[in-house]
Design a protein around this motif. Sequence first.
Motif, PDB file in Angstrom:
ATOM      1  N   LEU A   1      -1.252   5.030   7.768  1.00 48.40           N
ATOM      2  CA  LEU A   1      -1.709   6.408   7.574  1.00 48.40           C
ATOM      3  C   LEU A   1      -0.608   7.263   6.955  1.00 48.40           C
ATOM      4  CD1 LEU A   1      -3.622   6.963  10.931  1.00 48.40           C
ATOM      5  CD2 LEU A   1      -4.640   6.725   8.653  1.00 48.40           C
ATOM      6  N   LEU A   2       0.620   7.082   7.412  1.00 47.19           N
ATOM      7  CA  LEU A   2       1.749   7.822   6.846  1.00 47.19           C
ATOM      8  C   LEU A   2       1.967   7.443   5.384  1.00 47.19           C
ATOM      9  CD1 LEU A   2       4.203   7.608   9.866  1.00 47.19           C
ATOM     10  CD2 LEU A   2       3.130   9.689   8.979  1.00 47.19           C
ATOM     11  N   ASP A   3       1.863   6.153   5.086  1.00 45.30           N
ATOM     12  CA  ASP A   3       1.997   5.704   3.699  1.00 45.30           C
ATOM     13  C   ASP A   3       0.892   6.307   2.832  1.00 45.30           C
ATOM     14  OD1 ASP A   3       4.286   4.185   3.929  1.00 45.30           O
ATOM     15  OD2 ASP A   3       3.216   2.314   4.324  1.00 45.30           O
ATOM     16  N   LEU A   4      -0.326   6.296   3.352  1.00 51.63           N
ATOM     17  CA  LEU A   4      -1.460   6.839   2.598  1.00 51.63           C
ATOM     18  C   LEU A   4      -1.235   8.305   2.281  1.00 51.63           C
ATOM     19  CD1 LEU A   4      -4.424   6.024   1.666  1.00 51.63           C
ATOM     20  CD2 LEU A   4      -5.154   7.287   3.684  1.00 51.63           C
ATOM     21  N   GLN A   5      -0.824   9.074   3.260  1.00 49.09           N
ATOM     22  CA  GLN A   5      -0.540  10.483   3.021  1.00 49.09           C
ATOM     23  C   GLN A   5       0.525  10.658   1.953  1.00 49.09           C
ATOM     24  OE1 GLN A   5       0.384  12.163   6.933  1.00 49.09           O
ATOM     25  NE2 GLN A   5      -1.465  13.396   6.835  1.00 49.09           N
TER      26      GLN A   5
ATOM     27  N   GLU B   1       4.647  11.984  -2.769  1.00 46.35           N
ATOM     28  CA  GLU B   1       5.958  12.202  -2.182  1.00 46.35           C
ATOM     29  C   GLU B   1       6.969  11.178  -2.715  1.00 46.35           C
ATOM     30  OE1 GLU B   1       5.484  12.048   2.035  1.00 46.35           O
ATOM     31  OE2 GLU B   1       4.661  14.075   2.171  1.00 46.35           O
ATOM     32  N   LYS B   2       8.139  11.649  -3.087  1.00 45.73           N
ATOM     33  CA  LYS B   2       9.219  10.776  -3.541  1.00 45.73           C
ATOM     34  C   LYS B   2      10.273  10.710  -2.440  1.00 45.73           C
ATOM     35  CE  LYS B   2       7.252  10.256  -7.551  1.00 45.73           C
ATOM     36  NZ  LYS B   2       6.593   8.972  -7.882  1.00 45.73           N
ATOM     37  N   VAL B   3      10.013   9.895  -1.443  1.00 45.05           N
ATOM     38  CA  VAL B   3      10.893   9.829  -0.286  1.00 45.05           C
ATOM     39  C   VAL B   3      12.064   8.896  -0.596  1.00 45.05           C
ATOM     40  CG1 VAL B   3      11.044   9.335   2.174  1.00 45.05           C
ATOM     41  CG2 VAL B   3       8.883  10.165   1.186  1.00 45.05           C
ATOM     42  N   PRO B   4      13.295   9.400  -0.567  1.00 45.72           N
ATOM     43  CA  PRO B   4      14.463   8.567  -0.874  1.00 45.72           C
ATOM     44  C   PRO B   4      14.555   7.349   0.038  1.00 45.72           C
ATOM     45  CG  PRO B   4      15.074  10.876  -0.794  1.00 45.72           C
ATOM     46  CD  PRO B   4      13.679  10.784  -0.272  1.00 45.72           C
ATOM     47  N   ASP B   5      14.996   6.240  -0.541  1.00 50.32           N
ATOM     48  CA  ASP B   5      15.232   4.988   0.191  1.00 50.32           C
ATOM     49  C   ASP B   5      13.962   4.398   0.801  1.00 50.32           C
ATOM     50  OD1 ASP B   5      18.030   5.203  -0.333  1.00 50.32           O
ATOM     51  OD2 ASP B   5      18.213   6.570   1.382  1.00 50.32           O
TER      52      ASP B   5
END
Length: 351
Positions: free
Chosen positions: A140-144, A150-154
């Motif tokens: 669910l977090l990945d889907l959001q 979102e460009k989440v570092p690392d």
Amino acid sequence: MTTSPKLRLNVLDQSPIRPGATARQAVLETVELAQLADRLGYTRFWVSEHHSTNTLAGSTPEVLIAHLGSQTQRIRLGSGGVMLPHYSALKVAENFRMLETLFPGRIDLGMGRAPGGDRLTAHALNPSNTFSEQDFVEQLLDLQAYLRDEKVPDTIHERVMAIPQAPAAPELWLLSSSGQSGLFAAHLGMAFSFAQFINGHGGPQAVHQYRERFRPSLELTAPLANVAVFVLCADTEDKAQELRAAMDLVLLRFGKGERGAFPTREEMRSYHFSAEDEAHLRHNRGRVVSGTAEQVHAQLSKIAADYAVDEITAVTITADFQDRLRSYELLAEAFALAPTAAKQETELVAS
């Protein structure tokens, strides 16, 4: 009859295969029903995901939604739901981004974590499925993140994006017949739909807990919930009782692990209910609302009040397709839904 114009009505359709019908007929009936719901003024039309069964034809909601979008004009279309553990979050995000691109502002992404079939079939769909709550939450977090770009570092989200790019995202709903996914929905700021047609107990408490623990998200600033229930509406009480008796037998058989076709009138007349069967029928009583339009209106209004929601989702399965259509027509009349033509006239006057 006293109406409740503020109560919105939705449809959840499972593409049931009637006695003597084919899977193709079942899917075509879903299309016809979606068109009727669109004309009658229903708010949402959701289609389900089931696998390895010969009684329901709906296995791929994302494919069916694409066709329904081209056959309807206004009604919101969605999944009720995509069984997320079977798939990658990226693929689900891209499927529904494509749908949102094709039909902007009309797409709901409803998700669940039930198998939609037996465990062996679930393993065949995704051999890596662990059925763990933590894995589901991570999906669910990945889907959001994919739907938000979102460009989440690392993390993988730094380099991988979901396409096509779209100015908006589908509405995100978590579906559940228990309270656990309601807590996930509250934590992640998603909408929540309780499946009373699966579990007739504990729904109002689950929705109340969802509201209490809701945390606003980028997509949803306040809690949004609805409840789905089997609805059988008929012109007469006798007809409604006939439809209810058939549904009672379906639920009874399903509870015993029997997956046969929808019962015919002849089967209903010859079936003998044991004392144990009667106990199961009483346990299932809250899953089904039935009666004339006025009776159903009163029952659904009470359910809406118990849940403190302004959306009810109706699930209707009958042996005769015309009975299914008529049930939705009577329901729309009972709640004074505004037909599409009336909506168009109102908008023209306002403009």
